[in-house]
Design a protein around this motif. Structure first.
Motif, PDB file in Angstrom:
ATOM      1  N   ALA A 409      32.406  27.708  33.994  1.00  0.00           N
ATOM      2  CA  ALA A 409      33.836  27.899  33.720  1.00  0.00           C
ATOM      3  C   ALA A 409      34.089  29.072  32.774  1.00  0.00           C
ATOM      4  N   PRO A 410      33.343  29.197  31.658  1.00  0.00           N
ATOM      5  CA  PRO A 410      33.545  30.373  30.806  1.00  0.00           C
ATOM      6  C   PRO A 410      33.243  31.686  31.525  1.00  0.00           C
ATOM      7  N   ALA A 411      32.219  31.696  32.398  1.00  0.00           N
ATOM      8  CA  ALA A 411      31.869  32.924  33.126  1.00  0.00           C
ATOM      9  C   ALA A 411      32.989  33.331  34.075  1.00  0.00           C
ATOM     10  N   ILE A 412      33.554  32.344  34.784  1.00  0.00           N
ATOM     11  CA  ILE A 412      34.662  32.642  35.695  1.00  0.00           C
ATOM     12  C   ILE A 412      35.862  33.162  34.911  1.00  0.00           C
ATOM     13  N   GLY A 413      36.194  32.480  33.817  1.00  0.00           N
ATOM     14  CA  GLY A 413      37.312  32.927  32.992  1.00  0.00           C
ATOM     15  C   GLY A 413      37.103  34.327  32.455  1.00  0.00           C
ATOM     16  N   PHE A 414      35.864  34.635  32.045  1.00  0.00           N
ATOM     17  CA  PHE A 414      35.543  35.967  31.534  1.00  0.00           C
ATOM     18  C   PHE A 414      35.768  37.029  32.600  1.00  0.00           C
ATOM     19  N   LEU A 415      35.296  36.799  33.815  1.00  0.00           N
ATOM     20  CA  LEU A 415      35.411  37.796  34.886  1.00  0.00           C
ATOM     21  C   LEU A 415      36.869  38.031  35.285  1.00  0.00           C
ATOM     22  N   ILE A 416      37.657  36.960  35.345  1.00  0.00           N
ATOM     23  CA  ILE A 416      39.077  37.121  35.694  1.00  0.00           C
ATOM     24  C   ILE A 416      39.784  37.957  34.641  1.00  0.00           C
ATOM     25  N   LEU A 417      39.567  37.627  33.377  1.00  0.00           N
ATOM     26  CA  LEU A 417      40.245  38.352  32.299  1.00  0.00           C
ATOM     27  C   LEU A 417      39.760  39.791  32.202  1.00  0.00           C
ATOM     28  N   LEU A 418      38.478  40.012  32.471  1.00  0.00           N
ATOM     29  CA  LEU A 418      37.960  41.380  32.447  1.00  0.00           C
ATOM     30  C   LEU A 418      38.670  42.232  33.489  1.00  0.00           C
ATOM     31  N   TYR A 419      38.901  41.660  34.672  1.00  0.00           N
ATOM     32  CA  TYR A 419      39.609  42.389  35.729  1.00  0.00           C
ATOM     33  C   TYR A 419      41.038  42.686  35.295  1.00  0.00           C
ATOM     34  N   VAL A 420      41.683  41.715  34.631  1.00  0.00           N
ATOM     35  CA  VAL A 420      43.053  41.917  34.151  1.00  0.00           C
ATOM     36  C   VAL A 420      43.089  43.034  33.115  1.00  0.00           C
ATOM     37  N   VAL A 421      42.134  43.038  32.179  1.00  0.00           N
ATOM     38  CA  VAL A 421      42.105  44.070  31.141  1.00  0.00           C
ATOM     39  C   VAL A 421      41.902  45.449  31.756  1.00  0.00           C
ATOM     40  N   ILE A 422      41.005  45.536  32.741  1.00  0.00           N
ATOM     41  CA  ILE A 422      40.735  46.816  33.396  1.00  0.00           C
ATOM     42  C   ILE A 422      41.979  47.345  34.105  1.00  0.00           C
ATOM     43  N   ASN A 423      42.790  46.426  34.653  1.00  0.00           N
ATOM     44  CA  ASN A 423      43.978  46.842  35.390  1.00  0.00           C
ATOM     45  C   ASN A 423      45.242  46.861  34.546  1.00  0.00           C
ATOM     46  N   ALA A 424      45.099  46.715  33.228  1.00  0.00           N
ATOM     47  CA  ALA A 424      46.262  46.795  32.342  1.00  0.00           C
ATOM     48  C   ALA A 424      46.786  48.229  32.311  1.00  0.00           C
ATOM     49  N   SER A 425      47.991  48.397  31.774  1.00  0.00           N
ATOM     50  CA  SER A 425      48.585  49.734  31.729  1.00  0.00           C
ATOM     51  C   SER A 425      47.743  50.657  30.850  1.00  0.00           C
ATOM     52  N   ILE A 426      47.778  51.936  31.179  1.00  0.00           N
ATOM     53  CA  ILE A 426      46.990  52.926  30.441  1.00  0.00           C
ATOM     54  C   ILE A 426      47.413  52.958  28.978  1.00  0.00           C
TER      55      ILE A 426
END
Length: 464
Positions: A409-426
């Protein structure tokens, strides 16, 4: 199996004195989390989420709720291990190492310090939408003064106000949903019924996850419950459950209301191109008339400017208190009022920071969008450290074999949030990493001056 000690709420076993008053039960914590997330939160940022999601507002909230669900599970696990104020700062510091805790606390400060300012600005913008003669800065000052007084009076007063405000928000939401559904039945809707969830003409994964970085703002608040760990009389298990319950209840409300609003939104093309701070109020007027527009605007102003910012100020002051108690922020922030049992200096500092930042940002056209992105970037980055702390503390340090809760569960949560951070506004990425770099400089400076970050009586606790 958890030891009886791991379920005890006391902080004395971690080297601290119990200074805050334990007076909050499960219902108080649940209501606090719901108020922090604001059941009608999408009212204030509907235009921004509609634009960033290509009209798939409900999808943005679905993905946001799933992402935050994994984060809530990690919070619940770390709250059981370390039932103290400080949130990610405490969990990363004790679960991994004190320097990591400082950086996690520093990053989430970007979230907690800016959240009250954002809330005051959303509320003030809502008030000026129907009282244009009063400047935004006047409403801003009024909300800050009111909330500071209530928080100064003590956590029990805050809890009582939360209950009243939650009932009021749910009544307004019910009114909008009934009128909105009737309007849809009368043929006022636009587009296919499932378009708020999936629209093939605008869908892309970067778009969907990029919009989550804005929509997830509405979910930030369940984690604020962890800030009240030292004021809760519940077991650590029930403290964690209150976070999960609050997240699920709020998520269901967000998805339903944005689905209805997205189908009713007039001028869809204009919304996709420009968004707009008043998009939801315009939709409410289209569905039920000017009175509904005024009602939703007033409700947003009160919910964001009073109810939500009230608990946000309380949570931020507890974070500052926790870091100052460990000598990682100036000592004056750890002062607790002798009778009211609140971190009084931290409360006043949050009010002052909100006033200065709010007056500056009120002159910017992009104030809400920029602050939303910055708040979310700070929170998402800190949550990454939270997920890592679960794995390190339970699996690496305590040899847990509960693979789902402590690894998968922590690994899945980490990967989802990492994708969100990468796609955040510049802009959010640049300012967020600048803030992180400042934290690194402060940390290095502390080492050079011989003030290595430490936490009082750090000892790994055996947990399940």
């Amino acid at each position: 199996m958890s030891s009886p000690q791991s379920e005890a709420p006391g902080v004395e076993r971690f080297g601290y004195q119990q200074e805050l008053r334990r007076s909050l039960g499960f219902a108080d914590l649940l209501i606090y989390g719901l108020i922090f997330m604001v059941p009608i939160a999408p009212f204030g940022i509907f235009g921004s989420v509609f634009k960033s999601s290509g009209g798939m507002v409900a999808l943005a909230y679905v993905i946001g709720m799933v992402a935050m669900a994994f984060t809530a599970l990690s919070y619940a696990q770390m709250a059981r291990a370390f039932p103290m104020a400080g949130s990610v700062y405490t969990y990363a510091g004790r679960g991994i190492a004190a320097p990591v805790g400082f950086l996690a606390g520093w990053v989430i400060l970007l979230d907690y310090v800016l959240v009250p300012t954002l809330l005051y600005l959303v509320a003030s913008s809502a008030m000026t939408s129907f009282v244009p003669g009063v400047p935004i800065w006047v409403w801003l000052i009024a909300f800050i003064v009111l909330n500071t007084v209530v928080n100064y009076l003590g956590i029990e007063m805050t809890a009582r106000m939360n209950k009243i405000m939650l009932v009021a928000e749910l009544i307004v939401l019910a009114i909008f949903l009934v009128i909105g559904i009737v309007a849809l039945a009368q043929g006022k809707g636009h587009g296919a019924a499932l378009s708020p969830l999936f629209d093939s003409s605008t869908f892309s994964w970067p778009l969907a996850f990029g919009s989550v970085s804005v929509a997830v703002l509405s979910f930030l608040g369940f984690d604020g419950i962890s800030m009240l760990a030292e004021e809760s009389r519940e077991s650590t298990r029930r403290l964690g459950r209150s976070m999960v319950f609050a997240l699920v209840l709020a998520g269901a409300l967000f998805i339903v209301q944005t689905w209805v609003a997205a189908l009713l939104a007039p001028n869809r093309a204009d919304l996709l191109a420009h968004g707009g701070d008043n998009a939801f109020y315009d939709t409410a007027e289209y569905a039920g008339g000017h009175w509904l527009s005024v009602l939703t605007a007033v409700a947003t102003a009160v919910a964001w400017g009073f109810a939500n910012s009230l608990v946000a100020q309380a949570a931020t002051s507890r974070l500052l208190f926790a870091m100052a108690r460990d000598r990682q922020l100036p000592a004056f922030l750890r002062r607790v009022h002798p009778t009211r049992k609140v971190p009084v200096n931290a409360t006043f500092l949050v009010a002052g920071a909100s006033l200065v930042l709010g007056l500056y940002m009120s002159s910017r056209d992009d104030r809400i969008g920029l602050l939303s992105s910055l708040v979310n970037f700070g929170a998402m980055t800190a949550f990454l450290a939270l997920h890592v702390s679960v794995v390190v503390h339970y699996v690496v340090r305590n040899r847990s074999r509960d693979w789902w809760r402590h690894l998968v569960a922590p690994a899945i949560g980490f990967l989802i949030l990492l994708y969100v951070v990468i796609n955040a506004s510049i802009a959010a990425q640049v300012l967020g990493f600048v803030w992180l770099a400042i934290g690194v400089v402060i940390l290095v400076g502390s080492y050079l001056m011989g003030r290595r970050p430490t936490l009082s009586a750090v000892t790994p606790e055996a947990n399940e």
